[in-house]
Design an enzyme around this catalytic site. Structure first.
Site, mmCIF file in Angstrom:
data_model
loop_
_atom_site.group_PDB
_atom_site.id
_atom_site.type_symbol
_atom_site.label_atom_id
_atom_site.label_comp_id
_atom_site.label_asym_id
_atom_site.label_seq_id
_atom_site.Cartn_x
_atom_site.Cartn_y
_atom_site.Cartn_z
ATOM 1 N N LYS A 158 0.889 -1.172 0.000
ATOM 2 C CA LYS A 158 0.000 0.000 0.000
ATOM 3 C C LYS A 158 0.917 1.210 0.000
ATOM 4 C CE LYS A 158 -4.106 1.665 2.460
ATOM 5 N NZ LYS A 158 -5.010 1.719 1.297
HETATM 6 C C1 LIG Z 1 -6.410 0.747 -3.837
HETATM 7 C C2 LIG Z 1 -7.165 0.133 -2.696
HETATM 8 N N1 LIG Z 1 -7.782 -1.052 -2.910
HETATM 9 C C3 LIG Z 1 -8.473 -1.663 -1.898
HETATM 10 C C4 LIG Z 1 -8.592 -1.074 -0.656
HETATM 11 C C5 LIG Z 1 -9.355 -1.835 0.418
HETATM 12 O O1 LIG Z 1 -8.416 -2.315 1.351
HETATM 13 P P1 LIG Z 1 -8.878 -2.568 2.867
HETATM 14 O O2 LIG Z 1 -9.084 -1.233 3.489
HETATM 15 O O3 LIG Z 1 -7.737 -3.325 3.488
HETATM 16 O O4 LIG Z 1 -10.139 -3.362 2.817
HETATM 17 C C6 LIG Z 1 -7.979 0.168 -0.391
HETATM 18 C C7 LIG Z 1 -8.100 0.806 0.971
HETATM 19 N N2 LIG Z 1 -8.184 2.246 0.873
HETATM 20 C C8 LIG Z 1 -7.837 2.980 2.079
HETATM 21 C C9 LIG Z 1 -7.458 4.414 1.770
HETATM 22 C C10 LIG Z 1 -8.623 5.279 1.359
HETATM 23 C C11 LIG Z 1 -8.220 6.743 1.217
HETATM 24 O O5 LIG Z 1 -9.036 7.497 0.644
HETATM 25 O O6 LIG Z 1 -7.131 7.131 1.662
HETATM 26 C C12 LIG Z 1 -8.965 2.871 3.107
HETATM 27 O O7 LIG Z 1 -10.045 2.329 2.768
HETATM 28 O O8 LIG Z 1 -8.717 3.279 4.275
HETATM 29 C C13 LIG Z 1 -7.238 0.764 -1.416
HETATM 30 O O9 LIG Z 1 -6.593 1.929 -1.235
#
Ligand SMILES: Cc1[nH+]cc(COP(=O)(O)O)c(CN[C@@H](CCC(=O)O)C(=O)O)c1O
Length: 305
Positions: A158
């Site tokens: 990430k």
């Molecule tokens: C690209 C991406 N894909 C999938 C997810 C889902 O991952 P998870 O949270 O582990 O289920 C997130 C989380 N995105 C984070 C950042 C958002 C932001 O605007 O900054 C979040 O959901 O906290 C992503 O950034």
């Protein structure tokens, strides 16, 4: 975000929010090599609790390892930092942002004497989109930007810099009157949203993209666990954009977005054009789990106090 009361955990100390600063020659600020997490704490009958804290911390350390950043703290340190960030700011519910970044000890791509810093901020961020979106669903547009090829950047990390792609896609979708973007991979298959994973339901089976160009989402894993509990098959596979058009239901998952119904993609109404029954069920299971109303998933909660 900078001008507010509170405390931020920075390199092992709780510092006043307004003093949690970094130099303009901070390496990550210039080159984007850093990593972060999005984590949520919810209020439960036993007080505020962080949802799947260990899984988020594990992923933060995996991201740092992929990016060759040597973490200066242990996983327990980072877990405690997140608990402290919620507790010391007297928050009942919170969005937490742990981030690992490279300091200002050097500039240039060859800088090799850079200090690895770790910070954790927590603040109240109740809803990623409008509250009614949880029920009404959102409008999504397939982006003209392509999600990273798995060897262009590291999709299991990430990584801060990965979000240039996300923001270009999201801003384009918003400019076109939509709420979110859907990104395809370099072969044209569905990858994920700008900040979420995606699921579709068709003929009683849930489908979600395999973990190539998309982030290994913790909410994605949670939903797969819920589906197993409900006896609903889940297929992790290549999905095409037109399969979403003809799906019975579709929804995004993410820590910030939670479980977010998709009512329309590229002008095609999906299912009944609103949150579908399975999405509603999974959303309810999710909120029961994060708010401590589910004994079965209580182990996913870490109390803050
Ligand atoms: C690209 C991406 N894909 C999938 C997810 C889902 O991952 P998870 O949270 O582990 O289920 C997130 C989380 N995105 C984070 C950042 C958002 C932001 O605007 O900054 C979040 O959901 O906290 C992503 O950034």
């Amino acid at each position: 975000m900078a001008d507010r009361d509170g405390l931020i955990w920075l390199d092992g100390e709780m510092v006043p929010w307004r003093e949690a600063k970094t130099h303009v020659l901070t390496h990550t600020l210039h080159y984007g090599l850093g990593c972060f997490e999005g984590v949520r704490a919810y209020n439960t009958a036993n007080g505020p609790a962080i949802f799947r804290l260990q899984e988020h911390t594990d992923r933060l350390f995996r991201s740092a390892h992929i990016l060759n950043m040597k973490m200066p703290f242990t996983k327990d340190d980072v877990n405690e930092a997140q608990r402290a960030a919620v507790r010391e700011n007297n928050l009942d519910e919170a969005y937490l942002r742990p981030m690992v970044f490279l300091g200002s000890e050097g500039m240039g791509l060859r800088a090799d004497n850079l200090k690895v810093h770790v910070m954790v901020a927590a603040w109240s961020w109740p809803s990623y989109m409008s509250p009614e979106a949880r029920e009404r669903g959102i409008k999504v547009r397939t982006s003209s930007y392509t999600r990273h090829h798995v060897n262009i950047t590291m999709c299991k990390a990430k990584a801060n810099g990965n979000y240039i792609n996300s923001m270009l896609a999201l801003n384009e979708a918003i400019a076109c009157g939509c709420d979110e973007a859907l990104l395809l991979d370099n072969e044209g298959y569905v990858a994920e949203g700008s900040g979420e994973n995606i699921f579709i339901l068709r003929d009683g089976v849930l489908h979600t993209p395999e973990l190539t160009s998309c982030l290994e989402g913790i909410t994605r894993a949670t939903i797969i666990e819920f589906a197993r509990e409900l006896g609903i098959p889940v297929r992790e596979r290549r999905i095409t954009r037109d399969e979403i058009y003809i799906a019975d239901e579709a929804f995004f998952t993410g820590t910030a977005a939670e479980v977010l119904p998709i009512r329309e993609l590229d002008g095609r109404v999906i299912g009944a054009g609103k949150r579908g029954p399975l999405t509603e069920k999974l959303q309810a299971m999710y909120f029961d789990a994060v708010k401590g109303r589910s004994d079965q998933f209580g182990h996913w909660l870490t109390l803050v106090h």
